[in-house]
Design a protein around this motif. Structure first.
Motif, mmCIF file in Angstrom:
data_model
loop_
_atom_site.group_PDB
_atom_site.id
_atom_site.type_symbol
_atom_site.label_atom_id
_atom_site.label_comp_id
_atom_site.label_asym_id
_atom_site.label_seq_id
_atom_site.Cartn_x
_atom_site.Cartn_y
_atom_site.Cartn_z
ATOM 1 N N ASP A 1 0.862 -1.250 0.034
ATOM 2 C CA ASP A 1 -0.049 -0.049 -0.015
ATOM 3 C C ASP A 1 0.920 1.187 -0.047
ATOM 4 O OD1 ASP A 1 -2.471 1.448 0.220
ATOM 5 O OD2 ASP A 1 -1.754 1.778 2.321
ATOM 6 N N GLY A 2 2.023 1.068 0.696
ATOM 7 C CA GLY A 2 2.786 2.274 0.697
ATOM 8 C C GLY A 2 3.797 2.331 -0.575
ATOM 9 N N LEU A 3 3.697 1.659 -1.558
ATOM 10 C CA LEU A 3 4.806 1.244 -2.425
ATOM 11 C C LEU A 3 4.639 2.944 -3.349
ATOM 12 C CD1 LEU A 3 6.920 -0.043 -4.264
ATOM 13 C CD2 LEU A 3 5.220 -1.131 -5.275
ATOM 14 N N PHE A 4 3.441 3.142 -4.039
ATOM 15 C CA PHE A 4 3.312 4.183 -4.874
ATOM 16 C C PHE A 4 2.211 5.237 -4.218
ATOM 17 C CE2 PHE A 4 3.956 0.962 -8.473
ATOM 18 C CZ PHE A 4 5.212 1.339 -8.377
ATOM 19 N N ARG A 5 1.804 5.109 -3.249
ATOM 20 C CA ARG A 5 0.782 6.130 -2.748
ATOM 21 C C ARG A 5 1.350 7.345 -2.134
ATOM 22 N NH1 ARG A 5 -0.378 6.971 2.237
ATOM 23 N NH2 ARG A 5 0.318 4.906 2.948
ATOM 24 N N PRO A 6 2.318 7.241 -1.316
ATOM 25 C CA PRO A 6 3.334 8.509 -1.210
ATOM 26 C C PRO A 6 3.574 9.294 -2.444
ATOM 27 C CG PRO A 6 3.727 6.772 0.336
ATOM 28 C CD PRO A 6 3.193 6.029 -0.714
ATOM 29 N N PHE B 1 2.533 9.240 -5.252
ATOM 30 C CA PHE B 1 1.340 9.666 -5.877
ATOM 31 C C PHE B 1 0.762 11.013 -5.521
ATOM 32 C CE2 PHE B 1 -3.270 10.184 -6.119
ATOM 33 C CZ PHE B 1 -3.517 10.329 -7.757
ATOM 34 N N GLU B 2 0.797 10.965 -3.748
ATOM 35 C CA GLU B 2 0.114 12.215 -3.293
ATOM 36 C C GLU B 2 1.088 13.195 -3.105
ATOM 37 O OE1 GLU B 2 -2.321 9.240 0.173
ATOM 38 O OE2 GLU B 2 -0.245 10.425 0.599
ATOM 39 N N ASP B 3 2.329 13.212 -3.110
ATOM 40 C CA ASP B 3 3.117 14.340 -3.281
ATOM 41 C C ASP B 3 3.746 14.893 -4.536
ATOM 42 O OD1 ASP B 3 4.987 12.656 -3.837
ATOM 43 O OD2 ASP B 3 6.090 12.729 -2.092
ATOM 44 N N ALA C 1 0.238 0.098 -9.325
ATOM 45 C CA ALA C 1 0.223 0.908 -10.465
ATOM 46 C C ALA C 1 -1.348 1.186 -10.945
ATOM 47 C CB ALA C 1 1.264 0.696 -11.224
ATOM 48 N N LEU C 2 -1.825 0.083 -10.997
ATOM 49 C CA LEU C 2 -3.349 0.052 -11.791
ATOM 50 C C LEU C 2 -4.426 0.820 -10.638
ATOM 51 C CD1 LEU C 2 -3.754 -3.628 -13.088
ATOM 52 C CD2 LEU C 2 -3.554 -1.333 -14.439
#
Length: 233
Positions: free
Chosen positions: A80-85, A87-89, A162-163
């Motif tokens: 869950d923490g792979l791309f979420r941060p 994406f958010e920043d 990523a999806l």
């Protein structure tokens, strides 16, 4: 053309180094969040002896499966923490606009994720194996299966994450979708450790896991890049 190619390679190398450095710095600032998969891994593994009882033979037989199921679930939790941060920043947006190959940047990001989340699992897995009465001859094969298998799980997971990156309630969905894809790695790794514990050389299993890792290295980063471009770009 050669100097330009060399300059481009050096620029890409600096970009990958920046990705690694940035992730290490960010993780050092949110250590509690980063430690959750490790704590989950230890907690799941430590609960099984309480449920199965103190009988050494039963624990020894179930140890490879227990460690690997705990590791698989911990990897799913960490994804869950792979791309979420990023994406958010807005980091993913910058990578999409970057002149560097997005697949290489994503592969570097997955490598940093595995170093920060997978390597601690290896240390804990050794202790968990001892707790579960795993024979000493099977500890090294157990760690080797984790070294080969967990990066494969992260690479495959990167495509799924990523999806769904940016979806508010998408964190549980990829974990459910990924479980069938993770089954071959889980089964082969468990069999490899069981064979090692029984005194048989798990050579074929290691070749299979190595092939799976190479296949994931070749296919997962481009697939994740394509998924991100479709999802964000």
């Amino acid at each position: 053309m050669a100097p330009l190619a060399g300059a481009s390679a050096a620029s890409l190398g600096r970009a990958c180094l920046e990705v690694l450095t940035r992730e290490f710095l960010l993780t050092s600032r949110r250590r509690a969040e980063a430690a959750v998969p490790l704590i989950f891994f230890v907690a799941v593994g430590a609960l099984f002896p309480l449920a199965l009882g103190p009988e050494s033979a039963l624990l020894r037989q179930a140890a490879p499966g227990i460690v690997w199921v705990a590791a698989l679930l911990a990897v799913c939790l960490s994804l869950d923490g792979l791309f979420r941060p990023d994406f958010e920043d807005g980091t993913l947006d910058q990578w999409l606009l970057s002149p560097h190959p997005l697949s290489v940047l994503l592969a570097t990001r997955v490598v940093s994720h595995w170093i920060l989340s997978g390597l601690p699992l290896l240390l804990a897995a050794a202790l968990l194996g001892i707790l579960l009465r795993l024979p000493a001859a099977a500890l090294a094969p157990l760690l080797l299966t984790l070294i080969i298998g967990t990066p494969t799980l992260c690479l495959v997971g990167a495509v799924a994450m990523a999806l769904v990156v940016g979806l508010r309630q998408g964190s549980a969905l990829p974990a459910l979708l990924l479980l069938p894809l993770y089954v071959p790695v889980l089964i082969v790794s468990t069999v490899a450790v069981q064979n090692a514990a029984a005194g048989r050389a798990p050579t074929a299993e290691f070749y299979f896991l190595g092939g799976m890792l190479l296949l994931a290295l070749a296919l997962a980063p481009p697939a994740a890049a394509l998924s991100l471009r479709v999802r964000i770009g």
